[in-house]
Design a protein around this motif. Structure first.
Motif, PDB file in Angstrom:
ATOM      1  N   GLN A  81      -5.671  -3.019   3.828  1.00  0.00           N
ATOM      2  CA  GLN A  81      -4.238  -2.995   3.526  1.00  0.00           C
ATOM      3  C   GLN A  81      -3.879  -4.105   2.566  1.00  0.00           C
ATOM      4  OE1 GLN A  81      -1.574  -3.416   6.905  1.00  0.00           O
ATOM      5  NE2 GLN A  81       0.123  -2.534   5.750  1.00  0.00           N
ATOM      6  N   ASP A  82      -3.309  -3.745   1.435  1.00  0.00           N
ATOM      7  CA  ASP A  82      -2.864  -4.705   0.420  1.00  0.00           C
ATOM      8  C   ASP A  82      -1.429  -4.377   0.028  1.00  0.00           C
ATOM      9  OD1 ASP A  82      -6.061  -4.082  -0.499  1.00  0.00           O
ATOM     10  OD2 ASP A  82      -5.465  -6.185  -0.230  1.00  0.00           O
ATOM     11  N   PRO A  83      -0.634  -5.405  -0.244  1.00  0.00           N
ATOM     12  CA  PRO A  83       0.785  -5.169  -0.595  1.00  0.00           C
ATOM     13  C   PRO A  83       0.931  -4.220  -1.774  1.00  0.00           C
ATOM     14  CG  PRO A  83       0.358  -7.498  -0.251  1.00  0.00           C
ATOM     15  CD  PRO A  83      -0.975  -6.833  -0.221  1.00  0.00           C
TER      16      PRO A  83
ATOM     17  N   GLY B  74      -0.582   0.158   0.124  1.00  0.00           N
ATOM     18  CA  GLY B  74      -0.698   0.892   1.372  1.00  0.00           C
ATOM     19  C   GLY B  74      -2.032   0.641   2.047  1.00  0.00           C
ATOM     20  N   LEU B  75      -2.467   1.622   2.824  1.00  0.00           N
ATOM     21  CA  LEU B  75      -3.746   1.536   3.520  1.00  0.00           C
ATOM     22  C   LEU B  75      -4.754   2.406   2.771  1.00  0.00           C
ATOM     23  CD1 LEU B  75      -1.395   1.228   5.774  1.00  0.00           C
ATOM     24  CD2 LEU B  75      -3.257   1.614   7.379  1.00  0.00           C
ATOM     25  N   ARG B  76      -5.882   1.813   2.435  1.00  0.00           N
ATOM     26  CA  ARG B  76      -6.914   2.559   1.715  1.00  0.00           C
ATOM     27  C   ARG B  76      -8.170   2.658   2.578  1.00  0.00           C
ATOM     28  NH1 ARG B  76      -7.559  -0.489  -3.778  1.00  0.00           N
ATOM     29  NH2 ARG B  76      -7.101  -2.285  -2.434  1.00  0.00           N
ATOM     30  N   LEU B  77      -8.739   3.857   2.637  1.00  0.00           N
ATOM     31  CA  LEU B  77      -9.868   4.135   3.511  1.00  0.00           C
ATOM     32  C   LEU B  77     -11.165   3.643   2.897  1.00  0.00           C
ATOM     33  CD1 LEU B  77     -10.824   5.538   6.119  1.00  0.00           C
ATOM     34  CD2 LEU B  77     -11.019   7.654   4.778  1.00  0.00           C
ATOM     35  N   ILE B  78     -11.886   2.816   3.665  1.00  0.00           N
ATOM     36  CA  ILE B  78     -13.147   2.246   3.186  1.00  0.00           C
ATOM     37  C   ILE B  78     -14.317   3.120   3.637  1.00  0.00           C
ATOM     38  CG2 ILE B  78     -14.619   0.207   3.121  1.00  0.00           C
ATOM     39  CD1 ILE B  78     -12.179  -1.445   3.991  1.00  0.00           C
ATOM     40  N   TYR B  79     -14.461   3.276   4.939  1.00  0.00           N
ATOM     41  CA  TYR B  79     -15.514   4.086   5.541  1.00  0.00           C
ATOM     42  C   TYR B  79     -14.967   4.711   6.817  1.00  0.00           C
ATOM     43  CZ  TYR B  79     -19.875   2.949   3.012  1.00  0.00           C
ATOM     44  OH  TYR B  79     -20.886   2.854   2.089  1.00  0.00           O
TER      45      TYR B  79
END
Lengths: 111, 113
Positions: B37-39, B42-47
């Motif tokens: 999660q970065d300003p 949003g939320l980004r899927l890693i694995y």
């Protein structure tokens, strides 16, 4: 493929209403909505499945327009506790929780 | 109530270190996920993982790996931490059906100096 949320931020007075939109460029199987308060984990609000249904949760409801590939979250008669960042998460393939999230909408409710 | 526990709330590591972020869930969920999660992003899927020993890449897997040796535990590994990996990391779990909600942990705030 990331869905686009609008607005990015909104400030309300207690009792006012707000709408948060989530738009996808790709066909959706479902849309999830979550709320995250500062310093806490995101918390699940509701899921909308394709079919254009509308769901409600106290004074928070949502709709899903499959044709427009868009979901809207409606906050009615807002309370201070509604403050937080709202995220939509889109599921394109019914892949059991593999969601692509929008960038978030920050909602502040003032007394 | 589902509980997803992330082992550290805050971590500070140096560039080049190998970093392990641990996540444990207590509801026997098949699916587990790591998001970053970065300003403004949003939320980004890693694995993510749908079963023990199984893993699949999300949208931003570069620089990360994962391990799932037991059903309840899903680890995120930064092989050689870099400053651009400074972020909030969120673990989540869910049942395997398409309309199941995600249950998130409280997050690990990682700072790489």
């Amino acid at each position: 493929q990331q869905p686009v949320q609008s607005p990015q931020a909104v400030i309300l007075r207690e009792g006012e209403d707000a709408v948060i939109n989530c738009s996808s460029s790709k066909a959706l199987y479902s849309v999830h909505w979550y709320r995250q308060k500062h310093g806490e984990a995101p918390v699940f609000l509701m899921i909308l499945l394709k079919g254009g249904e509308q769901k409600g949760h106290d004074k928070i409801s949502a709709s899903f327009n499959e044709k427009k590939q868009q979901s809207s979250l409606y906050l009615t008669a807002s309370q201070l506790s509604y403050s937080g960042t709202y995220f939509c998460g889109t599921d394109f393939y019914n892949q059991g929780g593999k969601l692509i999230f929008g960038q978030g909408t920050e909602l502040s409710v003032k007394p | 109530d589902v509980k997803v526990t992330q082992s550290s709330r805050y971590l500070v590591k140096r560039t080049g270190e190998k970093v392990f972020l641990e996540c444990v869930q207590d509801m026997d969920h098949e699916n587990m996920f790591w998001y970053r999660q970065d300003p403004g992003l949003g939320l980004r899927l890693i694995y993510f993982s749908y079963d023990v020993k199984m893993k699949e890449k999300g949208d931003i897997p570069e620089g990360y790996s994962v391990s799932r040796e037991k059903k309840e535990r899903f680890s995120l590994i930064l092989e050689s931490a870099s400053t651009n990996q400074t972020s909030m990391y969120l673990c989540a779990s869910s049942l395997p059906t398409g309309n199941s909600p995600l249950h998130f942990g409280n997050g690990t705030r990682l700072t790489v100096t």
